[in-house]
Structure formats: C-alpha cells, structure tokens
Design a protein around this motif. Sequence first.
Motif, PDB file in Angstrom:
ATOM      1  N   ARG A 194      -6.884  -0.107  -5.325  1.00  0.00           N
ATOM      2  CA  ARG A 194      -5.536   0.125  -4.818  1.00  0.00           C
ATOM      3  C   ARG A 194      -5.062   1.535  -5.220  1.00  0.00           C
ATOM      4  O   ARG A 194      -4.369   2.195  -4.440  1.00  0.00           O
ATOM      5  CB  ARG A 194      -4.582  -0.941  -5.387  1.00  0.00           C
ATOM      6  N   ASN A 195      -5.440   1.981  -6.383  1.00  0.00           N
ATOM      7  CA  ASN A 195      -5.070   3.323  -6.831  1.00  0.00           C
ATOM      8  C   ASN A 195      -5.659   4.390  -5.910  1.00  0.00           C
ATOM      9  O   ASN A 195      -4.944   5.285  -5.433  1.00  0.00           O
ATOM     10  CB  ASN A 195      -5.568   3.535  -8.263  1.00  0.00           C
ATOM     11  N   LEU A 196      -6.964   4.309  -5.623  1.00  0.00           N
ATOM     12  CA  LEU A 196      -7.591   5.287  -4.734  1.00  0.00           C
ATOM     13  C   LEU A 196      -7.019   5.203  -3.320  1.00  0.00           C
ATOM     14  O   LEU A 196      -6.967   6.207  -2.606  1.00  0.00           O
ATOM     15  CB  LEU A 196      -9.105   5.099  -4.689  1.00  0.00           C
ATOM     16  N   ASN A 197      -6.585   4.015  -2.940  1.00  0.00           N
ATOM     17  CA  ASN A 197      -6.089   3.818  -1.585  1.00  0.00           C
ATOM     18  C   ASN A 197      -4.604   4.143  -1.415  1.00  0.00           C
ATOM     19  O   ASN A 197      -4.112   4.126  -0.286  1.00  0.00           O
ATOM     20  CB  ASN A 197      -6.344   2.372  -1.134  1.00  0.00           C
ATOM     21  N   THR A 198      -3.910   4.450  -2.512  1.00  0.00           N
ATOM     22  CA  THR A 198      -2.474   4.696  -2.387  1.00  0.00           C
ATOM     23  C   THR A 198      -1.977   5.980  -3.047  1.00  0.00           C
ATOM     24  O   THR A 198      -1.026   6.590  -2.554  1.00  0.00           O
ATOM     25  CB  THR A 198      -1.657   3.522  -2.977  1.00  0.00           C
ATOM     26  N   HIS A 199      -2.600   6.399  -4.135  1.00  0.00           N
ATOM     27  CA  HIS A 199      -2.041   7.534  -4.892  1.00  0.00           C
ATOM     28  C   HIS A 199      -2.199   8.842  -4.119  1.00  0.00           C
ATOM     29  O   HIS A 199      -3.213   9.081  -3.472  1.00  0.00           O
ATOM     30  CB  HIS A 199      -2.735   7.643  -6.255  1.00  0.00           C
TER      31      HIS A 199
ATOM     32  N   GLU B  54      -1.192   5.486   9.061  1.00  0.00           N
ATOM     33  CA  GLU B  54      -1.301   5.671   7.615  1.00  0.00           C
ATOM     34  C   GLU B  54      -1.735   4.376   6.939  1.00  0.00           C
ATOM     35  O   GLU B  54      -2.522   4.394   5.985  1.00  0.00           O
ATOM     36  CB  GLU B  54       0.028   6.150   7.037  1.00  0.00           C
ATOM     37  N   LEU B  55      -1.235   3.257   7.419  1.00  0.00           N
ATOM     38  CA  LEU B  55      -1.614   1.965   6.844  1.00  0.00           C
ATOM     39  C   LEU B  55      -3.111   1.731   6.977  1.00  0.00           C
ATOM     40  O   LEU B  55      -3.776   1.322   6.012  1.00  0.00           O
ATOM     41  CB  LEU B  55      -0.839   0.843   7.534  1.00  0.00           C
ATOM     42  N   LEU B  56      -3.671   2.008   8.141  1.00  0.00           N
ATOM     43  CA  LEU B  56      -5.098   1.794   8.351  1.00  0.00           C
ATOM     44  C   LEU B  56      -5.950   2.812   7.600  1.00  0.00           C
ATOM     45  O   LEU B  56      -7.133   2.559   7.332  1.00  0.00           O
ATOM     46  CB  LEU B  56      -5.422   1.823   9.849  1.00  0.00           C
ATOM     47  N   ARG B  57      -5.375   3.955   7.255  1.00  0.00           N
ATOM     48  CA  ARG B  57      -6.101   4.909   6.397  1.00  0.00           C
ATOM     49  C   ARG B  57      -6.207   4.375   4.974  1.00  0.00           C
ATOM     50  O   ARG B  57      -7.164   4.678   4.254  1.00  0.00           O
ATOM     51  CB  ARG B  57      -5.406   6.274   6.394  1.00  0.00           C
ATOM     52  N   ARG B  58      -5.203   3.593   4.577  1.00  0.00           N
ATOM     53  CA  ARG B  58      -5.165   3.127   3.190  1.00  0.00           C
ATOM     54  C   ARG B  58      -5.842   1.778   2.979  1.00  0.00           C
ATOM     55  O   ARG B  58      -6.491   1.563   1.949  1.00  0.00           O
ATOM     56  CB  ARG B  58      -3.703   3.053   2.719  1.00  0.00           C
ATOM     57  N   VAL B  59      -5.643   0.858   3.911  1.00  0.00           N
ATOM     58  CA  VAL B  59      -6.262  -0.470   3.763  1.00  0.00           C
ATOM     59  C   VAL B  59      -7.710  -0.362   4.222  1.00  0.00           C
ATOM     60  O   VAL B  59      -8.046  -0.631   5.364  1.00  0.00           O
ATOM     61  CB  VAL B  59      -5.495  -1.534   4.583  1.00  0.00           C
ATOM     62  N   ASP B  60      -8.572   0.032   3.286  1.00  0.00           N
ATOM     63  CA  ASP B  60      -9.969   0.271   3.639  1.00  0.00           C
ATOM     64  C   ASP B  60     -10.832   0.114   2.400  1.00  0.00           C
ATOM     65  O   ASP B  60     -10.364   0.276   1.262  1.00  0.00           O
ATOM     66  CB  ASP B  60     -10.132   1.674   4.247  1.00  0.00           C
ATOM     67  N   THR B  61     -12.093  -0.170   2.621  1.00  0.00           N
ATOM     68  CA  THR B  61     -13.032  -0.432   1.531  1.00  0.00           C
ATOM     69  C   THR B  61     -13.529   0.866   0.898  1.00  0.00           C
ATOM     70  O   THR B  61     -13.363   1.951   1.442  1.00  0.00           O
ATOM     71  CB  THR B  61     -14.222  -1.238   2.048  1.00  0.00           C
TER      72      THR B  61
ATOM     73  N   TYR C 272       0.811  -1.216   0.000  1.00  0.00           N
ATOM     74  CA  TYR C 272       0.000   0.000   0.000  1.00  0.00           C
ATOM     75  C   TYR C 272       0.850   1.274   0.000  1.00  0.00           C
ATOM     76  O   TYR C 272       0.350   2.364   0.262  1.00  0.00           O
ATOM     77  CB  TYR C 272      -0.958  -0.010   1.200  1.00  0.00           C
ATOM     78  N   LYS C 273       2.137   1.104  -0.298  1.00  0.00           N
ATOM     79  CA  LYS C 273       3.062   2.221  -0.510  1.00  0.00           C
ATOM     80  C   LYS C 273       3.191   3.141   0.706  1.00  0.00           C
ATOM     81  O   LYS C 273       3.439   4.340   0.569  1.00  0.00           O
ATOM     82  CB  LYS C 273       2.654   3.031  -1.749  1.00  0.00           C
ATOM     83  N   VAL C 274       3.004   2.564   1.884  1.00  0.00           N
ATOM     84  CA  VAL C 274       3.279   3.296   3.107  1.00  0.00           C
ATOM     85  C   VAL C 274       4.776   3.266   3.389  1.00  0.00           C
ATOM     86  O   VAL C 274       5.331   4.185   3.976  1.00  0.00           O
ATOM     87  CB  VAL C 274       2.503   2.684   4.294  1.00  0.00           C
ATOM     88  N   ALA C 275       5.421   2.192   2.937  1.00  0.00           N
ATOM     89  CA  ALA C 275       6.858   2.034   3.106  1.00  0.00           C
ATOM     90  C   ALA C 275       7.478   1.654   1.772  1.00  0.00           C
ATOM     91  O   ALA C 275       6.803   1.117   0.880  1.00  0.00           O
ATOM     92  CB  ALA C 275       7.155   0.972   4.150  1.00  0.00           C
TER      93      ALA C 275
END
Length: 307
Positions: free
Chosen positions: A227-232, A152-159, A133-136
């Motif tokens: 994944r795009n919406l959750n990482t970019h 940040e990880l929990l902000r990104r790994v979400d529905t 998820y490109k946090v690291a």
Amino acid sequence: MSGCRAGDQNIGAAGIDSDRPVERFEYDSPEQVEELANSLNYTPEAWQAGIREVPRLYITKVPPRWRDNTSDEMQVVDKKRAFFRLLGPLILHANELIESDRQQAQSIVEALRAGKTPGSKEQAFLRETAIAYKVADEESDPDVTDRALQDELLRRVDTLPPSLVLAQAAEESGWGTSRFAVQGNALFGMWTWGDEGIRPEQQRSEHGDHKIASYKTPMESVMAYMRNLNTHRSYETLRARRAELRRSGAKVTGWELAKTLTQYSERGQAYVDSLHGLMKTNVLMPTDDAYLGDGPTILLIPVGEGS
C-alpha cells in the motif's frame, strides 16, 4: 503437535482471510517445515524444472529463534532459500487480493465509460477504494465518474513483482533477522510517527521521534508495504513506469521497477544497485512468474522454545 497438520475451516488469522480449507501446522524446527514443503513439491528441484506453482504456506510470525539460533546454524544458501520460500506465498497472496480489487474497480470503470450506471454497491466500492488508496480525501465524497480519478485509481490499485518485494524484504530486514522483524514482524523498515512502533536504538534528530512500524503478522507487513508503494508520493515514478509497461504490453518486472526506487532509501542509486545485486545473485527474476496453487491454506505456527 509439533510438525502436525490439523484441519479447520475458514480461520481468519495471520492476516489471511480465506474461504478455502485452512490447516494449522505447528513446528519447532526448520526441518519440519522443510519436510512439509517437500511433501507439497515446493522444492529447489521443482523450481529448477520450471514449476512456478507455490503452495499456500503462510508464516504467522517471525520467531525469535530464527534470529537467535536457526539462521546462524544454517548454511547461507539454505538460510536464503528458507527466507524466500516462506515469504513468497505471502507476497503472492497480497498480490492476489490487490488483483481482485483491481479487476473489480476496472470492471466498474469500464461500465461507467460505456455509459452504464453501476449499482450502489459497486459505486460505494469505487469510492471506498479511492479513499483507501488516497486518490480522494476521506472527508470528501469522491466523484467516481471523474476520468482523472479513475485513471489514478487504476495506477495505484495494482500488483508488485515478487522479485522486487523479496529483494527489498531481504535488504530491509537482514533476511528476517533484524530486531524490528522479530519484535514486530517488520520486514520493510517502514517508519511511523504514531504510538505503534519500535523505537530505533539510535535516532537521528532531523527525522524527529520516528519509530519502525510494527505489525501483528508478516502478512500485515507485506500488505502495508504494498500500500505504501502504491500510494506514497515518493513512488509516483514507480506507478507511472508500471502503468507505462502495462499500456505497451510489456512485462512488469521487479528489475525494471527497482530502477525507480531511489527515494526508498537515503542511499539513492546505491540502494537500487543493491536491490539489483540481490535479484541477480539470488536469481529472483523467475519469481515474477510464480503463482499460488489451489490447495488448502496452511498456517505455519511456531511452537516450543524460542517461538
């Protein structure tokens, strides 16, 4: 075997990995899919009655005949219904997979914050998810005990709300009839500069040698979009708004998150207005309450001419 269901077990296909029984349904007409949906109570009448359970019907490709013949021959209302009906289960399954990862990550984070030491497998999962998820950075060894990384990880790994995904898919793929949808199962108009992709007929020089990313299956397209919406970085506002809604106990809706997508298209606010128009006209908001049933996975396999 057109229009027939054949049983099988644990088929890894169409981007679907399932431990549940899997069946293949071969069809050569929309009427056969309609009959199958009716047999599973996946009908407009059931939806109007408030039933939000959706069967696990997964399309394995966008057949050329959908663009070339079927969509033109159908009434507009029927075309829209077929598009939403067949894309909906993929969206719900993608959310199901993300939610599983989210719950696992959340459990590990809570253990860490309680002073416990998770096992090596749990810590490895957190590191791999942070990289995915490109946090690291992939070359780094992320410190999973770092609270900022965890947040940040929990902000990104979400529905993502189905109403938003359905509206964007309709907008970006022309209801599944675009050249990119048919040639590459590309439902969201996402760009790539790599070798894999479909070159637009007209390219604008300021964007370089870009292509539209293509996928083996529609499911892969849905997963890549999420994944795009959750990482970019362009969608940080969406992720922040989603996290804010969660913290406040408010419902995360497609309508609300659509307001943050002014950077998804060069049209800016006009694009957001278009998404809201799609949601309102097609009454998509209730799809945010939909969920997958416990029945078997059924892979929809187009066969015959134009498949």
